[in-house]
Design a protein around this motif. Structure first.
Motif, PDB file in Angstrom:
ATOM      1  N   PRO A 120      -0.590 -10.961   3.235  1.00 37.10           N
ATOM      2  CA  PRO A 120      -1.944 -11.527   3.170  1.00 37.10           C
ATOM      3  C   PRO A 120      -2.094 -12.771   4.043  1.00 37.10           C
ATOM      4  CG  PRO A 120      -1.167 -10.981   0.975  1.00 37.10           C
ATOM      5  CD  PRO A 120       0.014 -10.855   1.890  1.00 37.10           C
ATOM      6  N   ALA A 121      -1.036 -13.582   4.127  1.00 32.52           N
ATOM      7  CA  ALA A 121      -1.101 -14.766   4.986  1.00 32.52           C
ATOM      8  C   ALA A 121      -1.347 -14.357   6.430  1.00 32.52           C
ATOM      9  CB  ALA A 121       0.196 -15.569   4.874  1.00 32.52           C
ATOM     10  N   VAL A 122      -0.590 -13.377   6.898  1.00 34.94           N
ATOM     11  CA  VAL A 122      -0.759 -12.873   8.265  1.00 34.94           C
ATOM     12  C   VAL A 122      -2.179 -12.353   8.470  1.00 34.94           C
ATOM     13  CG1 VAL A 122      -0.075 -11.012   9.842  1.00 34.94           C
ATOM     14  CG2 VAL A 122       1.675 -12.367   8.669  1.00 34.94           C
ATOM     15  N   ASP A 123      -2.673 -11.607   7.499  1.00 34.74           N
ATOM     16  CA  ASP A 123      -4.006 -11.008   7.623  1.00 34.74           C
ATOM     17  C   ASP A 123      -5.109 -12.070   7.658  1.00 34.74           C
ATOM     18  OD1 ASP A 123      -2.754  -8.555   7.581  1.00 34.74           O
ATOM     19  OD2 ASP A 123      -3.185  -8.161   5.463  1.00 34.74           O
ATOM     20  N   PHE A 124      -5.025 -13.060   6.774  1.00 36.34           N
ATOM     21  CA  PHE A 124      -6.066 -14.092   6.749  1.00 36.34           C
ATOM     22  C   PHE A 124      -6.005 -14.975   7.995  1.00 36.34           C
ATOM     23  CE2 PHE A 124      -6.411 -13.330   2.070  1.00 36.34           C
ATOM     24  CZ  PHE A 124      -7.775 -13.080   2.052  1.00 36.34           C
ATOM     25  N   PHE A 125      -4.802 -15.279   8.465  1.00 37.55           N
ATOM     26  CA  PHE A 125      -4.705 -16.061   9.696  1.00 37.55           C
ATOM     27  C   PHE A 125      -5.271 -15.275  10.882  1.00 37.55           C
ATOM     28  CE2 PHE A 125      -1.131 -18.667   7.743  1.00 37.55           C
ATOM     29  CZ  PHE A 125      -1.872 -19.834   7.708  1.00 37.55           C
ATOM     30  N   ALA A 126      -5.018 -13.971  10.913  1.00 35.55           N
ATOM     31  CA  ALA A 126      -5.564 -13.147  11.994  1.00 35.55           C
ATOM     32  C   ALA A 126      -7.091 -13.181  11.973  1.00 35.55           C
ATOM     33  CB  ALA A 126      -5.059 -11.712  11.870  1.00 35.55           C
TER      34      ALA A 126
END
Length: 201
Positions: A120-126
């Motif tokens: 989720p961190a990767v997705d929200f940062f993207a």
């Protein structure tokens, strides 16, 4: 009964505050302050009830502001910092290999827990990066955070899937160094120097 009523009223006021679309700046400030407090020592874990409240509060204000860079980054930070406790335990156990971080312990419970928070961190940062591009507000700090999340996800992923995360991290870091006036940390610069040559421009 009086105590229950007080708690209920406080919860109601808090919910009403977060639903007030005209108070975004105050909402963001409050959530960020509490989030910083809840992760004052992320490696040792967080104050879970506060960090979870922050996460749910970010999600609530995101409903009305789906492309807000600060909110999306706040969510990315929340998930990334929550993962730090698991990453610290993995590091103490020495279960991440040194060859680009890819490891053969991806099925272990700690690695699974770390990935559960890092994806989720990767997705929200993207999403934050895309939103920042659209509003011409892309910063080196955001790109560095996005790179860190991708690097960490690669570190706890199986060798077969880790490469995509490392490649994404390198591409974020390349974009970071292109931002005038922003200087990468020594760690990120060394990572880019070591692994960037293996990633096509």
């Amino acid at each position: 009964m009086a105590i229950n009523g007080t708690v209920s009223n406080a919860r109601h006021r808090r919910e009403r505050f977060l639903k007030d679309t005209g108070r975004l700046q105050e909402q963001v400030w409050l959530i960020q302050v509490l989030q910083d407090y809840s992760f004052h020592d992320a490696d040792e874990g967080c104050i879970q009830d506060i960090s979870q409240w922050c996460q749910s509060s970010w999600l609530r204000v995101l409903r009305d502001h789906p492309n807000n860079v600060t909110i999306l980054k706040g969510l990315g930070d929340n998930w990334l910092q929550t993962s730090q406790g698991f990453l610290a335990m993995i590091h103490r156990e020495g279960s991440v290999s040194s060859d680009s971080g890819a490891n053969k312990n991806a099925h272990c419970p700690l690695h699974v827990q770390a990935r559960t928070h890092l994806q989720p961190a990767v997705d929200f940062f993207a999403r934050a990066v895309v939103a920042a591009e659209g509003s011409d507000s892309l910063t080196g700090e955001l790109l560095s955070s996005a790179a860190e999340a991708s690097m960490n996800l690669g570190n706890v992923s199986s060798p077969s899937s880790a490469e995509q995360h490392f490649v994404r991290a390198v591409k974020y870091l390349r974009r970071t160094v292109a931002i005038p006036g922003y200087t990468l940390s020594t760690f990120f610069q060394e990572y880019l120097d070591d692994y960037g040559r293996f990633v096509a421009a």
